[in-house]
Design a protein around this motif. Structure first.
Motif, short mmCIF file in Angstrom:
data_model
loop_
_atom_site.label_atom_id
_atom_site.label_comp_id
_atom_site.label_asym_id
_atom_site.label_seq_id
_atom_site.Cartn_x
_atom_site.Cartn_y
_atom_site.Cartn_z
N LEU A 189 44.94 42.97 48.39
CA LEU A 189 44.83 44.38 48.03
C LEU A 189 43.74 44.59 46.98
CD1 LEU A 189 48.63 45.31 47.69
CD2 LEU A 189 47.13 45.73 49.66
N GLY A 190 42.90 45.57 47.20
CA GLY A 190 41.83 45.89 46.27
C GLY A 190 42.19 47.04 45.34
N ALA A 191 41.45 48.16 45.46
CA ALA A 191 41.67 49.32 44.60
C ALA A 191 43.14 49.69 44.58
CB ALA A 191 40.83 50.50 45.09
N ASN A 192 43.70 49.90 43.39
CA ASN A 192 45.15 50.04 43.29
C ASN A 192 45.53 51.22 42.39
OD1 ASN A 192 47.97 49.48 42.90
ND2 ASN A 192 47.59 47.37 43.48
N GLY A 193 45.77 50.96 41.11
CA GLY A 193 46.12 52.05 40.19
C GLY A 193 44.92 52.93 39.89
N LEU A 194 45.15 54.22 39.69
CA LEU A 194 44.04 55.16 39.49
C LEU A 194 44.44 56.23 38.50
CD1 LEU A 194 41.74 56.58 42.26
CD2 LEU A 194 42.78 58.14 40.61
N LYS A 195 43.53 56.53 37.57
CA LYS A 195 43.73 57.60 36.58
C LYS A 195 42.41 58.33 36.37
CE LYS A 195 48.07 56.58 35.38
NZ LYS A 195 48.30 55.55 36.43
N LEU A 196 42.47 59.54 35.82
CA LEU A 196 41.28 60.30 35.45
C LEU A 196 41.21 60.39 33.93
CD1 LEU A 196 41.53 63.25 38.00
CD2 LEU A 196 39.98 61.31 38.10
N ARG A 197 40.02 60.18 33.39
CA ARG A 197 39.84 60.30 31.94
C ARG A 197 38.35 60.45 31.62
NH1 ARG A 197 42.68 59.53 27.38
NH2 ARG A 197 41.57 58.87 25.49
N GLY A 198 38.06 61.41 30.74
CA GLY A 198 36.71 61.55 30.22
C GLY A 198 35.65 61.73 31.28
N GLY A 199 35.92 62.58 32.27
CA GLY A 199 34.93 62.84 33.31
C GLY A 199 34.67 61.66 34.23
N ALA A 200 35.69 60.81 34.41
CA ALA A 200 35.52 59.64 35.26
C ALA A 200 36.83 59.28 35.93
CB ALA A 200 35.01 58.45 34.45
N VAL A 201 36.71 58.57 37.04
CA VAL A 201 37.86 57.96 37.72
C VAL A 201 37.94 56.51 37.27
CG1 VAL A 201 38.81 57.25 39.95
CG2 VAL A 201 37.71 59.49 39.72
N TRP A 202 39.12 56.12 36.78
CA TRP A 202 39.38 54.73 36.40
C TRP A 202 40.30 54.13 37.45
CZ3 TRP A 202 38.31 52.54 31.25
CH2 TRP A 202 37.55 53.40 30.43
N VAL A 203 40.02 52.91 37.87
CA VAL A 203 40.80 52.31 38.94
C VAL A 203 40.88 50.80 38.73
CG1 VAL A 203 38.77 52.09 40.45
CG2 VAL A 203 41.05 52.18 41.47
N THR A 204 42.02 50.22 39.10
CA THR A 204 42.17 48.77 39.03
C THR A 204 41.85 48.15 40.39
OG1 THR A 204 44.51 48.75 39.66
CG2 THR A 204 44.01 49.02 37.32
N ASN A 205 41.55 46.86 40.38
CA ASN A 205 41.43 46.08 41.61
C ASN A 205 42.35 44.88 41.46
OD1 ASN A 205 40.56 44.07 43.57
ND2 ASN A 205 38.78 45.38 43.92
N LEU A 206 43.43 44.86 42.23
CA LEU A 206 44.45 43.83 42.09
C LEU A 206 43.89 42.44 42.39
CD1 LEU A 206 48.15 44.01 43.04
CD2 LEU A 206 46.81 42.10 43.90
N ASP A 207 43.19 42.29 43.50
CA ASP A 207 42.66 40.97 43.88
C ASP A 207 41.66 40.43 42.86
OD1 ASP A 207 44.15 40.84 46.16
OD2 ASP A 207 42.48 41.09 47.56
N ARG A 208 40.82 41.31 42.34
CA ARG A 208 39.74 40.87 41.45
C ARG A 208 40.15 40.84 39.98
NH1 ARG A 208 34.75 41.38 44.47
NH2 ARG A 208 35.17 42.37 46.48
N GLY A 209 41.32 41.44 39.66
CA GLY A 209 41.78 41.45 38.28
C GLY A 209 40.91 42.27 37.35
N THR A 210 40.40 43.40 37.85
CA THR A 210 39.45 44.20 37.08
C THR A 210 39.94 45.63 36.88
OG1 THR A 210 38.28 44.73 39.15
CG2 THR A 210 37.44 42.89 37.84
N ILE A 211 39.35 46.27 35.87
CA ILE A 211 39.49 47.71 35.66
C ILE A 211 38.09 48.29 35.73
CG2 ILE A 211 40.18 49.56 34.09
CD1 ILE A 211 42.17 47.62 32.83
N LEU A 212 37.93 49.30 36.57
CA LEU A 212 36.63 49.92 36.80
C LEU A 212 36.64 51.37 36.34
CD1 LEU A 212 36.19 48.72 40.50
CD2 LEU A 212 35.18 47.63 38.48
N ARG A 213 35.46 51.84 35.92
CA ARG A 213 35.26 53.25 35.58
C ARG A 213 34.14 53.80 36.46
NH1 ARG A 213 31.82 56.47 32.49
NH2 ARG A 213 32.83 58.26 31.48
N LEU A 214 34.44 54.88 37.22
CA LEU A 214 33.44 55.52 38.07
C LEU A 214 33.19 56.93 37.55
CD1 LEU A 214 35.14 53.44 39.97
CD2 LEU A 214 33.96 54.60 41.84
N PRO A 215 32.02 57.18 36.96
CA PRO A 215 31.73 58.53 36.44
C PRO A 215 31.70 59.57 37.56
CG PRO A 215 30.15 56.89 35.64
CD PRO A 215 30.93 56.23 36.73
N ILE A 216 32.12 60.78 37.23
CA ILE A 216 32.01 61.92 38.14
C ILE A 216 30.80 62.72 37.69
CG2 ILE A 216 33.14 63.98 39.07
CD1 ILE A 216 35.82 62.73 38.23
#
Length: 311
Positions: A189-216
């Motif tokens: 499983l990749g992209a998993n948990g997701l939240k919005l904060r500070g004009g961006a989408v934040w998302v976890t990746n379960l397989d990769r063990g990462t937290i990502l921030r994608l600006p809007i």
């Protein structure tokens, strides 16, 4: 016991994502607020809070949405229709009720079945019946969900297709907002948990063990993903604490909650010693964290834990 073979497969996959974890917690004010019925498939997957202290949760395996009162009593609000016999949800195999958000008295949540007639975004209005308002690909597994209250858009993390979808809360056609490679799985499983904060989408990746921030950007489009934390094996959901970009995250396989600072460093703060059993999601209100455990791996005690966090 309600235990489809795919749940065993899920547990086996999570077992491989267990890092070494601390055996003690720095926090003393931690209690189990509710126990759920494992035999009935009440394995909680996601949570949304109401101002009254009520928690709304999805039961992944039971195909249900429930209301958990502050005293721990649980009331089932809706049971979603079962898919046609022989249907299989991608990777998992069983129908999954996942992300949930609350907008006033209305609940929005996700359902994945491997069938085109049921997979998608669902809505439950007070006193009403659940209805699908947007279809999502039957080949995917919609998982994390967040609502942009300013625009009225819902953002959905698809763990199998490595996609963030966007759709209006009023319903309609979902748009593939981002298909960045960083969202993809490496086999489970990749992209998993997701939240919005500070004009961006934040998302976890379960397989990769990462937290990502994608600006809007100013047009509402997705910017290039920024990796904000790594080394979080088995990361599922997360919630911001209210202190800048500091957040709490659930590590499913190791039954751990970690505190992740804005610079990406992390440390365990809650462990199995606190009653965690494969935590799937959490929410924060004030100085209290509400943490759901699905017991996918332990198969013992799915529960809701409240933890008082230091200021």
């Amino acid at each position: 016991m309600f235990k489809p073979i795919a749940v065993v497969t899920l547990a086996a996959a999570l077992l491989g994502l267990q890092p070494a974890a601390a055996t003690t917690s720095p926090y003393d004010d931690v209690r189990v607020a509710a126990h759920f019925d494992l035999a009935s498939g009440q394995q909680p997957e996601n949570i949304a809070l109401a101002p009254s202290g009520v928690a709304y949760v999805t039961f992944a395996v039971a195909r249900q949405v429930a209301r958990v009162a502050p005293d721990g009593s649980t009331r089932i609000l809706a049971t979603l229709p079962a898919p046609a016999a022989g249907s299989k949800t991608p990777v998992l195999g069983f129908p999954l009720t996942s992300g949930i958000v609350r907008d006033g008295g209305t609940l929005y949540f996700l359902y994945a079945t491997g069938t085109a007639d049921l997979t998608g975004v669902w809505r439950l209005r007070p006193g009403g019946r659940p209805e699908r308002i947007a279809a999502l690909p039957a080949t995917g597994v919609p998982n994390g969900l967040a609502l942009d209250e300013r625009t009225g858009n819902l953002y959905i993390a698809d763990s199998v297709l490595g996609t963030i979808w966007r759709v209006s809360k009023s319903g309609g056609r979902a748009q593939a907002w981002s298909t960045a490679p960083e969202l993809a799985s490496t086999g489970f499983l990749g992209a998993n948990g997701l939240k919005l904060r500070g004009g961006a989408v934040w998302v976890t990746n379960l397989d990769r063990g990462t937290i990502l921030r994608l600006p809007i950007d100013h047009r509402g489009n997705a910017g290039k993903p920024q990796t904000r934390a790594t080394g979080l094996a088995g990361i599922d959901d997360f919630a911001f604490t209210g202190h800048g970009n500091q957040l709490l995250a659930t590590l499913n396989g190791s039954s751990t909650v970690v505190l992740v600072q804005g610079d990406g460093t992390s440390k365990p703060i809650l462990t199995p010693a606190n009653g965690l059993q494969n935590p799937t999601s959490l929410a924060v209100r004030g100085t209290t964290a509400y943490i759901l455990s699905a017991a996918y791996l332990t198969q013992k005690d799915p529960n809701l834990i409240l933890a008082r966090l230091p200021r």
